[in-house]
Design a protein around this motif. Structure first.
Motif: not given
Length: 65
Positions: A41-65
């Motif tokens: 259950d903890v692993m699931t949340l940590v994986e979600q956090a990692s995935n959310a950060l990856a998506k945020a990174y991609q979105l920032i890049g799409e908006k700016t680069l």
């Protein structure tokens, strides 16, 4: 700053760097931690956090680069 004002482009570069750095920390220090690995259950949340950060990174890049 209002929603219509465009932020300094350097801030996007900085946000990309921070998102990448924090995701790397989550992956290296939490996903690989024995306690997290033992508790799915903890692993699931940590994986979600990692995935959310990856998506945020991609979105920032799409908006700016």
């Amino acid at each position: 700053m209002t929603d219509t004002e465009k932020p300094d482009p350097y801030l996007a570069h900085e946000a990309l760097d921070r998102a990448s750095m924090i995701q790397e920390m989550v992956d290296n220090y939490l996903l690989l931690h024995p306690y997290v690995a033992f508790n799915s259950d903890v692993m699931t949340l940590v994986e979600q956090a990692s995935n959310a950060l990856a998506k945020a990174y991609q979105l920032i890049g799409e908006k700016t680069l």
